[in-house]
Design an enzyme around this catalytic site. Structure first.
Site, PDB file in Angstrom:
ATOM      1  N   ASN A  23       8.872 -14.023   3.048  1.00 13.01           N
ATOM      2  CA  ASN A  23       8.897 -15.489   2.901  1.00 13.01           C
ATOM      3  C   ASN A  23       9.560 -15.938   1.596  1.00 13.01           C
ATOM      4  OD1 ASN A  23       6.914 -14.686   1.163  1.00 13.01           O
ATOM      5  ND2 ASN A  23       5.375 -16.173   1.826  1.00 13.01           N
ATOM      6  N   ASP A  25       9.116 -15.604  -1.622  1.00 11.23           N
ATOM      7  CA  ASP A  25       8.413 -16.195  -2.777  1.00 11.23           C
ATOM      8  C   ASP A  25       8.389 -15.210  -3.943  1.00 11.23           C
ATOM      9  OD1 ASP A  25       6.647 -14.304  -1.858  1.00 11.23           O
ATOM     10  OD2 ASP A  25       4.929 -15.662  -1.653  1.00 11.23           O
ATOM     11  N   ASP A  29       5.170  -8.799   1.235  1.00 16.24           N
ATOM     12  CA  ASP A  29       4.065  -9.264   2.082  1.00 16.24           C
ATOM     13  C   ASP A  29       3.936  -8.437   3.361  1.00 16.24           C
ATOM     14  OD1 ASP A  29       6.205 -10.326   3.643  1.00 16.24           O
ATOM     15  OD2 ASP A  29       6.238 -12.064   2.292  1.00 16.24           O
ATOM     16  N   ASP A  98      -6.265   1.208   1.852  1.00 16.35           N
ATOM     17  CA  ASP A  98      -6.984   1.553   0.629  1.00 16.35           C
ATOM     18  C   ASP A  98      -8.367   0.918   0.725  1.00 16.35           C
ATOM     19  OD1 ASP A  98      -7.062   2.498  -2.151  1.00 16.35           O
ATOM     20  OD2 ASP A  98      -4.901   2.176  -2.097  1.00 16.35           O
ATOM     21  N   ASP A 201     -10.758   4.795  -2.768  1.00 13.82           N
ATOM     22  CA  ASP A 201     -10.371   4.619  -4.161  1.00 13.82           C
ATOM     23  C   ASP A 201     -11.510   5.052  -5.088  1.00 13.82           C
ATOM     24  OD1 ASP A 201      -8.532   3.340  -6.191  1.00 13.82           O
ATOM     25  OD2 ASP A 201     -10.341   2.154  -6.545  1.00 13.82           O
ATOM     26  N   GLU A 260      -9.398   9.649  -3.072  1.00 13.84           N
ATOM     27  CA  GLU A 260      -8.718   9.798  -4.362  1.00 13.84           C
ATOM     28  C   GLU A 260      -9.677  10.512  -5.309  1.00 13.84           C
ATOM     29  OE1 GLU A 260      -6.863   7.276  -8.077  1.00 13.84           O
ATOM     30  OE2 GLU A 260      -8.751   6.742  -7.144  1.00 13.84           O
ATOM     31  N   HIS A 338       1.420   4.967  -7.196  1.00 15.27           N
ATOM     32  CA  HIS A 338       1.480   3.723  -7.974  1.00 15.27           C
ATOM     33  C   HIS A 338       0.829   3.864  -9.349  1.00 15.27           C
ATOM     34  CE1 HIS A 338      -2.428   3.942  -6.212  1.00 15.27           C
ATOM     35  NE2 HIS A 338      -2.853   2.983  -7.005  1.00 15.27           N
ATOM     36  N   ASP A 339       0.207   5.003  -9.624  1.00 16.69           N
ATOM     37  CA  ASP A 339      -0.455   5.202 -10.918  1.00 16.69           C
ATOM     38  C   ASP A 339       0.379   6.048 -11.866  1.00 16.69           C
ATOM     39  OD1 ASP A 339      -2.710   3.659 -10.452  1.00 16.69           O
ATOM     40  OD2 ASP A 339      -3.723   5.286  -9.398  1.00 16.69           O
TER      41      ASP A 339
HETATM   42  C1  NOJ Z   1      -7.358   4.062  -8.687  1.00 15.82           C
HETATM   43  C2  NOJ Z   1      -6.152   3.303  -8.275  1.00 15.82           C
HETATM   44  O1  NOJ Z   1      -5.194   4.186  -7.783  1.00 15.82           O
HETATM   45  C3  NOJ Z   1      -5.686   2.531  -9.475  1.00 15.82           C
HETATM   46  O2  NOJ Z   1      -4.433   1.929  -9.271  1.00 15.82           O
HETATM   47  C4  NOJ Z   1      -6.739   1.524  -9.800  1.00 15.82           C
HETATM   48  O3  NOJ Z   1      -6.384   0.854 -10.993  1.00 15.82           O
HETATM   49  C5  NOJ Z   1      -8.108   2.165  -9.996  1.00 15.82           C
HETATM   50  N1  NOJ Z   1      -8.413   3.160  -8.991  1.00 15.82           N
HETATM   51  C6  NOJ Z   1      -9.182   1.137  -9.945  1.00 15.82           C
HETATM   52  O4  NOJ Z   1      -9.366   0.681  -8.637  1.00 15.82           O
END
Ligand code: NOJ
Length: 558
Positions: A23, A25, A29, A98, A201, A260, A338-339
């Site tokens: 969209n 922005d 999404d 997640d 998570d 995780e 992503h971490d």
């Molecule tokens: C693990 C996630 O991968 C991370 O991105 C997040 O900041 C922490 N858990 C807290 O949820």
């Protein structure tokens, strides 16, 4: 080990805000993801994992949930999520969400009630503790996001509440059966909506030790310090996990649960995935990685200093995990998420970007286990480069910047280190084409900075691209030998990564050069059939010759 659908998957991880903005922005999404399902199918992906999409103030990009039953309006609507689930299934694929069960947002109604009324039942949904004798924080345990795990009651009361992550993400009290039930209800809601599994998570932190304990230090000072022994892998985690998973599986036995378990060693990985115990089917540990810190500059903080891979230690970790899980569960195979920084930036070779991306993928994804590919990795995508420290959205960054400055580092040197190593630099928008904003959006993306040129449109059309190599690699991965075979590490020095995959009928050797120098290698058998090759690797009988960052997958004569 019995076999389930989730033992034969190739997973693709999508950070929804950065994947595709339908969209315009500036924020990716749900409808944008739906539009790209055919692209993922074409690549050879069979399961999609979405980072959190629930309603959230976005303090931690969705890991701070304020309503588990709503989709965040910036990402779309419930109807769009339903369409996504249906589209994925219509394409013969699976989708997992997640699931954030260790904490909520401080804007969740439970926490707001807990603060507003200390006598409400929601007070006990969270973890509260009286101050220490000196009136200060109950203990010196440190938060993963910097500072203490304790913050004062926002209503001004004397108690402190516990948060392992940001102070706007209070931890739930898993000793409370009402919390356990509430989280089971949320999971059931989404499983009944049609998702095929959950990525749990931070589940390893559900149980906490007695808050009166202090992490001992030489001086006895109370500076907060990471104290894993008080809040990671405590025995009670198994019970919470079991009760949660067993309840879901009682109604939906084929639900996939991947946990995780960031700090899990091979033995803990076994404990969490033992068949028949209704805990995780697979876990994701961060403990495979190993960096070479011998070149660190000790004149300032080591927190965001770039480091090459320590290949030998990485191999040792790999063997340890493969050996421990051989009869228990499948390892998850991933280079980045992503971490952390993107693999192309972290371990790739800028002089050989395509070859290094291909060789790294080959050394990992043909191993026994389930590949998890981070969006854009299939293009060899590098980190985005920001210009402003505020873009890292991290309270630990100013400390690093100050220490680097004090050691005489220039601003651009400091930014270069952060851009090379920080997780936020790995969360840039996906690059679909070469138009403005890379076809991600027509609006300036929520995260923007300098980027390298690779894009999906060009790579799909180029037979020599990283994308097309990933397609070949994933096709090979689906062959019974690579889907079910056992992993056997072959001896080699740190220039090479070498292993065998074998099952009762077949075997293949995987030989990857991790350097710019030509390497040679002697196979355990005379090679016959080349299953995959790149970078100009060749063989003659048992002898393999590997130019810079090349690799070969080869099987013996039958
Ligand atoms: C693990 C996630 O991968 C991370 O991105 C997040 O900041 C922490 N858990 C807290 O949820």
């Amino acid at each position: 080990m019995s076999t389930h659908w989730y033992d034969q998957q190739t997973i693709y991880q999508i950070y929804p805000k950065s994947f595709n903005d339908s969209n315009n922005d500036g924020v990716g999404d749900i409808a944008g993801i739906t539009a790209k399902v055919p692209y993922l199918k074409q690549l050879g992906i069979t399961t999609i994992w979405l980072n959190p999409i629930y309603q959230s103030p976005q303090v931690d990009n969705g890991y701070d949930v304020s309503d588990y039953y709503q989709v965040d309006p910036s990402l779309g609507t419930m109807a769009e999520v339903e369409t996504l689930i249906k589209t994925v299934h219509d394409n013969g694929m699976y989708i997992i969400f997640d699931f954030v069960l260790n904490h909520t947002s401080d804007q969740h109604p439970w926490f707001k009630q807990a603060v507003a009324d200390p006598h409400s039942k929601y007070r006990d949904y969270y973890l509260w503790q009286d101050p220490a004798a000196d009136g200060g924080r109950p203990n010196n345990w440190g938060s993963f996001f910097g500072g203490s795990v304790w913050d004062k009651d926002p209503a001004g009361g004397s108690q402190y509440y516990f948060h392992l992550f940001d102070k706007r993400m209070p931890d739930l009290n898993w000793t409370n059966p009402a919390v356990q039930q509430a989280m089971r209800d949320v999971a059931e809601f989404w499983v009944e909506k049609g998702i095929d599994g959950l990525r749990l998570d931070a589940f390893i932190h559900l149980a906490k030790a007695d808050f009166r304990q202090t992490y001992p230090s030489e001086t006895g000072d109370q500076t907060p310090i990471i104290s894993d022994m008080f809040y990671a892998h405590l025995p009670k985690v198994h019970q919470y996990l079991h009760d949660f998973v067993a309840a879901i599986k009682a109604k939906h036995p084929e639900t996939y649960v991947v946990g995780e378990a960031s700090s899990a060693d091979p033995h803990l990985m076994v404990d969490y995935t033992k068949p028949g115990t209704d805990e995780c089917n697979q876990v994701i540990t961060f403990k495979t990685f190993a960096d070479d810190n011998t070149h660190d500059d000790h004149s300032f903080s080591d927190m965001f200093q770039p480091r090459p891979m320590d290949v030998t230690t990485y191999k040792q970790h790999t063997v340890g995990i493969q050996a421990a899980l051989a009869d228990t569960s499948l390892p998850t195979l991933y280079w980045n998420n992503h971490d952390m920084a993107r693999v192309a930036t972290r371990y790739g070779d800028a002089a050989y970007p395509k070859e290094s991306a291909k060789s790294l993928a080959t050394l990992l994804y043909l191993q026994r286990g389930v590949p998890i590919i981070y969006y854009g990795e299939e293009l060899g995508l590098t980190n985005i480069r920001y210009h402003d420290v505020a873009d890292f959205e991290d309270q630990t960054v100013p400390e690093f910047v100050a220490s680097a400055e004090a050691a005489g580092k220039t601003e651009s040197e400091t930014m270069a280190m952060l851009n090379a190593t920080h997780k936020m630099a790995g969360r840039g928008p996906m690059q679909w084409d070469d138009t403005a904003y890379h076809g991600f959006s027509e609006h300036q993306p929520w995260k923007h900075g300098d980027t390298d040129a690779m894009n999906a449109q060009a790579e799909v059309a180029d037979p020599t691209s990283v994308y097309n190599y990933y397609r070949q690699l994933l096709t090979l991965k689906r062959q019974p030998l690579f889907a079910n075979g056992q992993f056997v590490m072959l001896g080699s020095d740190k220039a090479l990564f070498t292993y065998l995959i074998d099952d009762d009928c077949d075997q293949a050797a995987v030989v990857c050069n991790l350097t710019e120098q030509t390497q040679t290698y002697t196979l355990p058998f005379a090679g016959d059939d080349v299953l995959l090759v790149q970078g100009g690797a060749t063989f003659q009988e048992r002898q393999v010759t590997l130019p810079a960052w090349s690799n070969i997958v080869i099987s013996p004569a039958k």
